[in-house]
Write a protein that holds these residues in place. Structure first.
Motif, PDB file in Angstrom:
ATOM      1  N   ASN A 351      87.918 -61.746  47.456  1.00 45.83           N
ATOM      2  CA  ASN A 351      88.091 -62.282  48.811  1.00 45.83           C
ATOM      3  C   ASN A 351      89.555 -62.391  49.220  1.00 45.83           C
ATOM      4  O   ASN A 351      89.967 -61.816  50.229  1.00 45.83           O
ATOM      5  CB  ASN A 351      87.424 -63.660  48.916  1.00 45.83           C
ATOM      6  CG  ASN A 351      85.911 -63.574  48.823  1.00 45.83           C
ATOM      7  OD1 ASN A 351      85.327 -62.513  48.998  1.00 45.83           O
ATOM      8  ND2 ASN A 351      85.271 -64.691  48.538  1.00 45.83           N
ATOM      9  N   ASP A 352      90.340 -63.139  48.462  1.00 47.16           N
ATOM     10  CA  ASP A 352      91.712 -63.433  48.881  1.00 47.16           C
ATOM     11  C   ASP A 352      92.598 -62.195  48.935  1.00 47.16           C
ATOM     12  O   ASP A 352      93.376 -62.020  49.878  1.00 47.16           O
ATOM     13  CB  ASP A 352      92.344 -64.464  47.936  1.00 47.16           C
ATOM     14  CG  ASP A 352      91.637 -65.806  47.982  1.00 47.16           C
ATOM     15  OD1 ASP A 352      90.941 -66.072  48.977  1.00 47.16           O
ATOM     16  OD2 ASP A 352      91.782 -66.586  47.017  1.00 47.16           O
ATOM     17  N   LEU A 353      92.488 -61.328  47.926  1.00 47.05           N
ATOM     18  CA  LEU A 353      93.360 -60.148  47.871  1.00 47.05           C
ATOM     19  C   LEU A 353      92.653 -58.898  48.397  1.00 47.05           C
ATOM     20  O   LEU A 353      93.112 -58.263  49.349  1.00 47.05           O
ATOM     21  CB  LEU A 353      93.842 -59.924  46.435  1.00 47.05           C
ATOM     22  CG  LEU A 353      94.704 -58.676  46.195  1.00 47.05           C
ATOM     23  CD1 LEU A 353      95.950 -58.695  47.072  1.00 47.05           C
ATOM     24  CD2 LEU A 353      95.076 -58.557  44.719  1.00 47.05           C
ATOM     25  N   ALA A 393     106.094 -66.335  52.825  1.00 50.78           N
ATOM     26  CA  ALA A 393     106.629 -65.244  52.008  1.00 50.78           C
ATOM     27  C   ALA A 393     107.939 -65.656  51.337  1.00 50.78           C
ATOM     28  O   ALA A 393     108.173 -65.372  50.158  1.00 50.78           O
ATOM     29  CB  ALA A 393     106.836 -64.008  52.870  1.00 50.78           C
ATOM     30  N   ALA A 394     108.789 -66.335  52.089  1.00 54.88           N
ATOM     31  CA  ALA A 394     110.067 -66.779  51.537  1.00 54.88           C
ATOM     32  C   ALA A 394     109.890 -67.860  50.478  1.00 54.88           C
ATOM     33  O   ALA A 394     110.761 -68.055  49.623  1.00 54.88           O
ATOM     34  CB  ALA A 394     110.967 -67.299  52.655  1.00 54.88           C
ATOM     35  N   GLY A 395     108.751 -68.546  50.523  1.00 54.82           N
ATOM     36  CA  GLY A 395     108.519 -69.644  49.587  1.00 54.82           C
ATOM     37  C   GLY A 395     107.993 -69.239  48.229  1.00 54.82           C
ATOM     38  O   GLY A 395     107.804 -70.097  47.362  1.00 54.82           O
ATOM     39  N   VAL A 396     107.790 -67.953  48.016  1.00 48.67           N
ATOM     40  CA  VAL A 396     107.247 -67.508  46.725  1.00 48.67           C
ATOM     41  C   VAL A 396     108.320 -67.477  45.643  1.00 48.67           C
ATOM     42  O   VAL A 396     108.093 -67.894  44.503  1.00 48.67           O
ATOM     43  CB  VAL A 396     106.603 -66.111  46.857  1.00 48.67           C
ATOM     44  CG1 VAL A 396     106.150 -65.592  45.486  1.00 48.67           C
ATOM     45  CG2 VAL A 396     105.436 -66.143  47.833  1.00 48.67           C
ATOM     46  N   GLU A 418      99.500 -68.576  47.327  1.00 49.65           N
ATOM     47  CA  GLU A 418      99.866 -69.333  48.529  1.00 49.65           C
ATOM     48  C   GLU A 418     100.196 -68.363  49.671  1.00 49.65           C
ATOM     49  O   GLU A 418      99.825 -68.592  50.828  1.00 49.65           O
ATOM     50  CB  GLU A 418     101.063 -70.244  48.236  1.00 49.65           C
ATOM     51  CG  GLU A 418     100.746 -71.437  47.364  1.00 49.65           C
ATOM     52  CD  GLU A 418      99.905 -72.480  48.074  1.00 49.65           C
ATOM     53  OE1 GLU A 418      99.901 -72.492  49.317  1.00 49.65           O
ATOM     54  OE2 GLU A 418      99.244 -73.277  47.384  1.00 49.65           O
ATOM     55  N   LEU A 419     100.892 -67.286  49.344  1.00 51.37           N
ATOM     56  CA  LEU A 419     101.197 -66.272  50.354  1.00 51.37           C
ATOM     57  C   LEU A 419      99.927 -65.577  50.827  1.00 51.37           C
ATOM     58  O   LEU A 419      99.735 -65.345  52.035  1.00 51.37           O
ATOM     59  CB  LEU A 419     102.187 -65.248  49.791  1.00 51.37           C
ATOM     60  CG  LEU A 419     102.447 -63.995  50.652  1.00 51.37           C
ATOM     61  CD1 LEU A 419     102.986 -64.389  52.037  1.00 51.37           C
ATOM     62  CD2 LEU A 419     103.407 -63.045  49.930  1.00 51.37           C
ATOM     63  N   LEU A 420      99.035 -65.231  49.899  1.00 52.62           N
ATOM     64  CA  LEU A 420      97.790 -64.562  50.284  1.00 52.62           C
ATOM     65  C   LEU A 420      96.929 -65.467  51.165  1.00 52.62           C
ATOM     66  O   LEU A 420      96.327 -65.009  52.147  1.00 52.62           O
ATOM     67  CB  LEU A 420      97.020 -64.130  49.040  1.00 52.62           C
ATOM     68  CG  LEU A 420      97.656 -63.013  48.206  1.00 52.62           C
ATOM     69  CD1 LEU A 420      96.862 -62.791  46.928  1.00 52.62           C
ATOM     70  CD2 LEU A 420      97.757 -61.723  49.006  1.00 52.62           C
ATOM     71  N   ASN A 424      95.734 -64.712  55.006  1.00 57.76           N
ATOM     72  CA  ASN A 424      94.347 -64.789  55.469  1.00 57.76           C
ATOM     73  C   ASN A 424      94.191 -65.801  56.602  1.00 57.76           C
ATOM     74  O   ASN A 424      93.432 -65.575  57.559  1.00 57.76           O
ATOM     75  CB  ASN A 424      93.422 -65.145  54.301  1.00 57.76           C
ATOM     76  CG  ASN A 424      93.098 -63.943  53.420  1.00 57.76           C
ATOM     77  OD1 ASN A 424      92.484 -62.980  53.881  1.00 57.76           O
ATOM     78  ND2 ASN A 424      93.521 -63.968  52.166  1.00 57.76           N
ATOM     79  N   THR A 425      94.926 -66.911  56.515  1.00 55.97           N
ATOM     80  CA  THR A 425      94.913 -67.886  57.603  1.00 55.97           C
ATOM     81  C   THR A 425      95.505 -67.286  58.869  1.00 55.97           C
ATOM     82  O   THR A 425      95.017 -67.525  59.988  1.00 55.97           O
ATOM     83  CB  THR A 425      95.703 -69.146  57.194  1.00 55.97           C
ATOM     84  OG1 THR A 425      95.068 -69.749  56.067  1.00 55.97           O
ATOM     85  CG2 THR A 425      95.775 -70.150  58.337  1.00 55.97           C
TER      86      THR A 425
END
Length: 515
Positions: A351-353, A393-396, A418-420, A424-425
């Motif tokens: 689902n997520d990826l 993205a910057a937070g990874v 968290e980025l994925l 999705n959101t």
């Protein structure tokens, strides 16, 4: 700044085929090796097979083979499985190699010359499966079980050579106190510290009643204890005592990875051997937990093995790699259950990826003729939703790097997830299918799809050490060269995905599997 990075797995007993427990350590080492290559480091990744000792003699006899026949048949199975799992080792060492045996002899002779090897009489109990001396005989003491594997021990009474490990008791204790990160995680460090504080005893390092191993220099009646032999692979594998070897460049090792049941050998006996030889100690020894099934450790001796190919044939290689490092923190034990695996496969990967990749690329194929649209700079083409995605993205980078430095693989993966989740959101917030219905929103739609594709590209950068086959495929579907080298931090910068690239949806990366 680029540096050298030397990582090792334990060498695995070549007395039966590899199972998921051996794959666990090896995949973890591979993730570290791949990550450090992304950083531009000079990486050396060592693995291999342990082929001497009484256990090997016993296994060969049960199969009607000579020990050399058995190890020659089984060692390639490890190399074949590692290739199947995408393991990028630099050296696969076998302890029956002449160069390794010569290294063991030279190292042993060095300790003899320094007065750290002496002859004595051993009376006590020996565990053949663990290849270790368990306890010296005491009046009235009955046969003790092995305190590592709980199996029956055998009584030995023979003339042996001993290593003066007691001589290094104080130095070892001081080193552990001065280097708190030397043994990790902390639970393992505390166990080791408690034992070392009780004082070290000398250890028998030869066998006279065995004819399979490295002959002891100066006394051909003895073979060198298999653990003394095996631990030396970490220096023989990089050319110790060899002209043209890489020992001076690579030693000390940055990290030895192993399961918790052999931490004593790596965290105490091996360092004491190095102290006796006047060599630096490895920078870190990391002992992870066990995979259990129905409350019991997965192991050859228990007969409850899970074989990697049984999983990868149905779910793919990357699904196994992901589950092993995602399901439980690396230092602890975990249960390998079908339900847990299926949940990770369908929810996280499917689902997520996988669904994100399919949805986004399908929209680009359908609405933009398979050409990646450009992000627009026009007013109203982007706004708070895009800022939120770029911030995700910057937070990874920071938590990802910190987690891998601490071998918290699951936490590193969570940083990418968290980025994925943010991507999705973003899809649900922006609603591209609604934008597509309004010709006036064409630039807004193109901007949204480019942002999603860029988020996918970045996820594939961060996930590359963990899911190398999947990330290669994602890059190919984004119109990028799947084999182009990736570098951190450069390729983790936002905005590197060029508009106009030909994209394709392709088949589902992780098609849903029902229980």
């Amino acid at each position: 700044m680029a540096a050298t990075f030397y990582v090792s797995t334990p060498i695995y007993y070549a007395n039966s085929e590899p199972h998921v427990g051996t794959a666990y350590t090896t995949v973890a080492a591979d993730v570290l090796a791949r990550y450090h290559r992304l950083l531009g480091d000079t990486v050396f990744f060592l693995t291999g097979t342990d082929e001497h000792g009484q256990k090997m003699v016993k296994a060969a006899k049960e199969k009607g083979l000579a020990p050399k026949q058995l190890v020659d048949a089984l060692a390639p199975k490890f190399a074949e499985l590692w290739a199947h799992l995408g393991i990028t080792y630099d050296r696969f060492i076998r302890t029956t190699e002449p160069a390794h045996e010569a290294c063991v002899s030279a190292f042993f002779a060095r300790l003899m010359a320094g007065g750290d090897i002496y002859k004595g009489l051993y009376k006590g109990w020996y565990c053949v499966p663990c290849e270790r001396y368990v306890a010296e005989a005491a009046p009235g003491r009955h046969q003790p079980p092995c305190d590592m594997c709980n199996r029956a021990t055998e009584y030995l009474e023979e003339e042996n050579y001993f290593f003066r490990m007691s001589k290094y008791s104080e130095r070892m204790l001081a080193y552990l106190r001065e280097h708190p990160s030397f043994v990790q995680p902390d639970s393992r460090r505390n166990e080791v510290m408690n034992r070392v504080e009780q004082g070290l005893t000398d250890v028998s390092v030869s066998r006279a009643a065995l004819d399979w191993g490295v002959r002891m220099p100066g006394d051909e009646k003895h073979v060198i204890w298999v653990w003394f032999d095996a631990l030396l692979n970490y220096v023989s594998g990089i050319g110790y005592a060899e002209e043209g070897g890489r020992f001076a460049e690579l030693w000390p090792a940055d990290i030895h990875l192993m399961a918790k049941d052999i931490v004593w050998f790596h965290a105490v006996i091996w360092p004491c051997m190095l102290l006796a030889a006047g060599l630096p100690l490895p920078r870190q020894v990391w002992a992870h937990g066990w995979w259990n099934m129905n409350g019991e450790k997965i192991s050859k001796s228990k007969g409850n093995m899970i074989y990697p190919r049984d999983i990868t044939e149905r779910f793919g290689v990357d699904a196994l790699r992901y589950f092993l490092l995602r399901e439980v923190p690396f230092g602890g034990d975990g249960d390998f259950t079908h339900a847990a695996f299926l949940a990770r496969f369908n929810n996280d990967l499917g689902n997520d990826l996988g669904n994100l990749v399919s949805r986004v690329l399908k929209m680009v194929e359908t609405w933009f003729g398979g050409k990646l649209p450009a992000p627009s700079t026009a007013a109203g083409a982007s706004g708070p939703a895009e800022e939120t995605l770029r911030a995700a993205a910057a937070g990874v980078a920071a938590p990802y790097a910190k987690a891998l430095a601490e071998l918290r693989f699951s936490a590193a993966l969570e940083a990418v997830w968290e980025l994925l989740r943010a991507a999705n959101t973003y899809v649900d917030t922006v609603k591209p299918w609604v934008l597509n219905k309004d010709p006036a929103q064409r630039e807004r739609l193109g901007t949204a799809l480019w942002h999603l594709a860029e988020a996918m590209r970045l996820a594939a950068v961060w996930l590359d050490p963990f899911l190398p086959f999947t990330c290669r495929e994602i890059r190919a579907r984004l119109g990028l060269s799947p084999d182009a080298p990736i570098r951190l931090p450069e390729d983790a910068a936002w905005g590197r995905l060029a508009p106009g690239l030909p994209v394709r949806k392709g088949e589902s990366l992780f098609p849903r599997v029902e229980a």
